[in-house]
Design a protein around this motif. Sequence first.
Motif, PDB file in Angstrom:
ATOM      1  N   ALA A 179       6.710  90.321  39.826  1.00 35.91           N
ATOM      2  CA  ALA A 179       7.009  91.522  40.615  1.00 35.91           C
ATOM      3  C   ALA A 179       6.949  91.246  42.113  1.00 35.91           C
ATOM      4  N   GLU A 180       6.274  90.165  42.506  1.00 35.75           N
ATOM      5  CA  GLU A 180       6.139  89.841  43.930  1.00 35.75           C
ATOM      6  C   GLU A 180       7.192  88.835  44.404  1.00 35.75           C
ATOM      7  N   VAL A 181       7.995  88.319  43.492  1.00 33.32           N
ATOM      8  CA  VAL A 181       9.001  87.317  43.850  1.00 33.32           C
ATOM      9  C   VAL A 181      10.192  87.983  44.530  1.00 33.32           C
ATOM     10  N   LYS A 182      10.625  87.400  45.644  1.00 31.19           N
ATOM     11  CA  LYS A 182      11.754  87.923  46.423  1.00 31.19           C
ATOM     12  C   LYS A 182      12.877  86.875  46.485  1.00 31.19           C
ATOM     13  N   ALA A 183      14.040  87.320  46.894  1.00 30.96           N
ATOM     14  CA  ALA A 183      15.176  86.401  47.016  1.00 30.96           C
ATOM     15  C   ALA A 183      14.859  85.254  47.966  1.00 30.96           C
ATOM     16  N   ASN A 184      14.072  85.538  49.015  1.00 34.71           N
ATOM     17  CA  ASN A 184      13.729  84.496  49.987  1.00 34.71           C
ATOM     18  C   ASN A 184      12.942  83.346  49.362  1.00 34.71           C
ATOM     19  N   ASP A 185      12.258  83.619  48.249  1.00 37.58           N
ATOM     20  CA  ASP A 185      11.494  82.563  47.593  1.00 37.58           C
ATOM     21  C   ASP A 185      12.398  81.458  47.055  1.00 37.58           C
ATOM     22  N   PHE A 186      13.666  81.763  46.826  1.00 35.56           N
ATOM     23  CA  PHE A 186      14.602  80.799  46.249  1.00 35.56           C
ATOM     24  C   PHE A 186      15.442  80.092  47.316  1.00 35.56           C
ATOM     25  N   ALA A 187      15.124  80.313  48.575  1.00 41.03           N
ATOM     26  CA  ALA A 187      15.848  79.680  49.684  1.00 41.03           C
ATOM     27  C   ALA A 187      14.865  78.880  50.528  1.00 41.03           C
ATOM     28  N   SER A 188      15.344  77.795  51.104  1.00 42.10           N
ATOM     29  CA  SER A 188      14.507  76.954  51.954  1.00 42.10           C
ATOM     30  C   SER A 188      15.346  76.309  53.037  1.00 42.10           C
ATOM     31  N   GLN A 189      14.768  76.182  54.215  1.00 43.90           N
ATOM     32  CA  GLN A 189      15.416  75.480  55.320  1.00 43.90           C
ATOM     33  C   GLN A 189      14.790  74.103  55.551  1.00 43.90           C
ATOM     34  N   GLN A 190      13.994  73.644  54.595  1.00 42.12           N
ATOM     35  CA  GLN A 190      13.221  72.427  54.787  1.00 42.12           C
ATOM     36  C   GLN A 190      14.082  71.215  55.118  1.00 42.12           C
ATOM     37  N   LEU A 191      15.269  71.124  54.532  1.00 37.97           N
ATOM     38  CA  LEU A 191      16.080  69.917  54.707  1.00 37.97           C
ATOM     39  C   LEU A 191      17.071  70.016  55.863  1.00 37.97           C
ATOM     40  N   ARG A 192      16.940  71.046  56.674  1.00 36.23           N
ATOM     41  CA  ARG A 192      17.830  71.138  57.834  1.00 36.23           C
ATOM     42  C   ARG A 192      17.595  69.996  58.810  1.00 36.23           C
ATOM     43  N   ASN A 193      16.368  69.511  58.865  1.00 34.27           N
ATOM     44  CA  ASN A 193      16.015  68.474  59.827  1.00 34.27           C
ATOM     45  C   ASN A 193      15.472  67.235  59.116  1.00 34.27           C
TER      46      ASN A 193
ATOM     47  N   CYS B  47       9.349  80.435  37.938  1.00 32.33           N
ATOM     48  CA  CYS B  47       7.902  80.410  38.131  1.00 32.33           C
ATOM     49  C   CYS B  47       7.661  79.914  39.543  1.00 32.33           C
ATOM     50  N   VAL B  48       7.900  80.776  40.539  1.00 32.08           N
ATOM     51  CA  VAL B  48       7.713  80.418  41.938  1.00 32.08           C
ATOM     52  C   VAL B  48       6.240  80.082  42.165  1.00 32.08           C
ATOM     53  N   ALA B  49       5.967  78.903  42.709  1.00 33.15           N
ATOM     54  CA  ALA B  49       4.588  78.443  42.856  1.00 33.15           C
ATOM     55  C   ALA B  49       3.783  79.372  43.752  1.00 33.15           C
TER      56      ALA B  49
END
Length: 230
Positions: free
Chosen positions: A58-72, A37-39
């Motif tokens: 139907a609008e959910v993509k693979a990118n929705d399950f990835a995040s770069q938030q914790l890189r920094n 259930c992607v927000a």
Amino acid sequence: MQRKATLFAALLMLLGLTISPPQACRAADEDPLQDFCVALNANDQQITINGLLCKPAAEVKANDFASQQLRNPGMFSAKLGSAVNLASATTFGALNTQGLSIARIDFKPKGVNPPHVHPRATEVLFLAQGTLVVGFVSTAPENRLFFKTIHAGDLFVFPRGLPHFQFNPSESKPAFAIAALNSQNPGVSQLAVALFASNPPLPEEVLEITLGVGDEELHRLIRSVQEVSM
């Protein structure tokens, strides 16, 4: 006969455990009712629900399950020397309904993540770099402090709702940790801020009686905490 009665009592106890409401033994968020259930526009929702609205599947993509938030790192507190960067459902939509948040915590030398509580989550911390002194305090009447020095590669658990802290004792080396919490919205309350920098402020007479201090000392504490929390 006595043996049969004991067995019957044990069976009744087991049956009671199996049919008890789930809320009686749960200590984390509710289980999801679908695969994900992607927000949906987590920061712009106009209605209040226990969770966040879902993006159409139907609008959910693979990118929705990835995040770069914790890189920094997050934003460092000049006074505390620590920075917390929390990925929760509101900043990483794929966590919605998954009962999980994850945080990056960075420490400068002598940096501290001050005593605080997460009212809705247990936290497990993995120290990736450096050394930390970590600990928590149990509830009354013992109010027992459990603390330990941990090193890179170690884990430490902070039970749900208990005051806990992390401190980098090194005078020259930074530290870096990853913390997982079993809630998509664990919440956080720093104890000093809750007491001395609430909005509106706690009645001064209540604080003076509780802490056994006078006006001058109380005002000094309030000023000090407000400076740190800015």
